[in-house]
Scaffold this motif. Structure first.
Motif, short mmCIF file in Angstrom:
data_model
loop_
_atom_site.label_atom_id
_atom_site.label_comp_id
_atom_site.label_asym_id
_atom_site.label_seq_id
_atom_site.Cartn_x
_atom_site.Cartn_y
_atom_site.Cartn_z
N ALA A 185 0.85 -1.19 0.00
CA ALA A 185 0.00 0.00 0.00
C ALA A 185 0.89 1.24 0.00
O ALA A 185 1.94 1.25 0.64
CB ALA A 185 -0.90 -0.02 1.22
N PRO A 186 0.47 2.26 -0.72
CA PRO A 186 1.28 3.48 -0.74
C PRO A 186 1.37 4.09 0.66
O PRO A 186 0.43 4.05 1.43
CB PRO A 186 0.55 4.42 -1.69
N THR A 187 2.52 4.65 0.95
CA THR A 187 2.73 5.35 2.23
C THR A 187 2.65 6.85 1.97
O THR A 187 2.68 7.29 0.82
CB THR A 187 4.10 5.00 2.82
N ALA A 188 2.55 7.62 3.03
CA ALA A 188 2.54 9.07 2.88
C ALA A 188 3.79 9.54 2.15
O ALA A 188 3.74 10.41 1.29
CB ALA A 188 2.42 9.74 4.24
N GLN A 189 4.94 8.93 2.46
CA GLN A 189 6.21 9.28 1.81
C GLN A 189 6.16 9.00 0.31
O GLN A 189 6.54 9.83 -0.49
CB GLN A 189 7.36 8.49 2.46
N SER A 190 5.66 7.82 -0.09
CA SER A 190 5.64 7.48 -1.51
C SER A 190 4.63 8.35 -2.26
O SER A 190 4.85 8.70 -3.41
CB SER A 190 5.35 6.00 -1.72
N ARG A 191 3.50 8.70 -1.62
CA ARG A 191 2.53 9.58 -2.28
C ARG A 191 3.13 10.97 -2.50
O ARG A 191 2.94 11.56 -3.55
CB ARG A 191 1.24 9.66 -1.46
N ALA A 192 3.87 11.46 -1.54
CA ALA A 192 4.49 12.79 -1.67
C ALA A 192 5.54 12.77 -2.77
O ALA A 192 5.62 13.69 -3.58
CB ALA A 192 5.11 13.20 -0.35
N SER A 193 6.31 11.69 -2.84
CA SER A 193 7.36 11.59 -3.87
C SER A 193 6.78 11.51 -5.26
O SER A 193 7.28 12.11 -6.19
CB SER A 193 8.24 10.36 -3.63
N SER A 194 5.67 10.78 -5.42
CA SER A 194 5.10 10.60 -6.75
C SER A 194 4.36 11.85 -7.20
O SER A 194 4.12 12.04 -8.38
CB SER A 194 4.16 9.40 -6.79
N ALA A 195 4.03 12.77 -6.28
CA ALA A 195 3.34 14.00 -6.64
C ALA A 195 4.31 15.04 -7.19
O ALA A 195 3.89 15.98 -7.86
CB ALA A 195 2.59 14.55 -5.43
N GLU A 196 5.58 14.89 -6.91
CA GLU A 196 6.57 15.85 -7.38
C GLU A 196 6.94 15.55 -8.82
O GLU A 196 6.92 14.42 -9.26
CB GLU A 196 7.81 15.78 -6.49
N PRO A 197 7.29 16.59 -9.61
CA PRO A 197 7.68 16.37 -11.01
C PRO A 197 8.84 15.38 -11.11
O PRO A 197 9.78 15.43 -10.33
CB PRO A 197 8.12 17.76 -11.49
N ASN A 198 8.76 14.47 -12.05
CA ASN A 198 9.79 13.45 -12.30
C ASN A 198 10.04 12.55 -11.10
O ASN A 198 11.07 11.91 -11.02
CB ASN A 198 11.11 14.08 -12.76
#
Length: 78
Positions: free
Chosen positions: A63-76
């Protein structure tokens, strides 16, 4: 050996076993057969595979974590 005229009649060998983990029951489970020039069925059709299936393992991504969601929201992703 692959039988292109009858895929489910193909055979294979992987010595000494299916696992490279010492202590696993599959670490050397094929050694005796390999030493005797044996082989095992290399099944291709869904029917043949399902008929001989002993266990099914389903892999799911974590399951996505808060950290992975934040990283995937940033460009590239950076």
């Amino acid at each position: 050996m692959v039988d292109v005229g009858s895929w489910d009649d193909s055979v294979a060998m992987n010595s000494p076993g299916q696992s490279d983990v010492p202590g696993s029951p599959h670490y050397d489970d094929l050694f005796a057969s390999w030493a005797a020039d044996g082989s095992f069925p290399l099944l291709y059709s869904r029917d043949a595979v399902e008929k001989h299936t002993r266990r099914t393992i389903t892999l799911r991504p974590p399951a996505p974590t808060a950290q992975s969601r934040a990283s995937s929201a940033e460009p590239n992703g950076t």
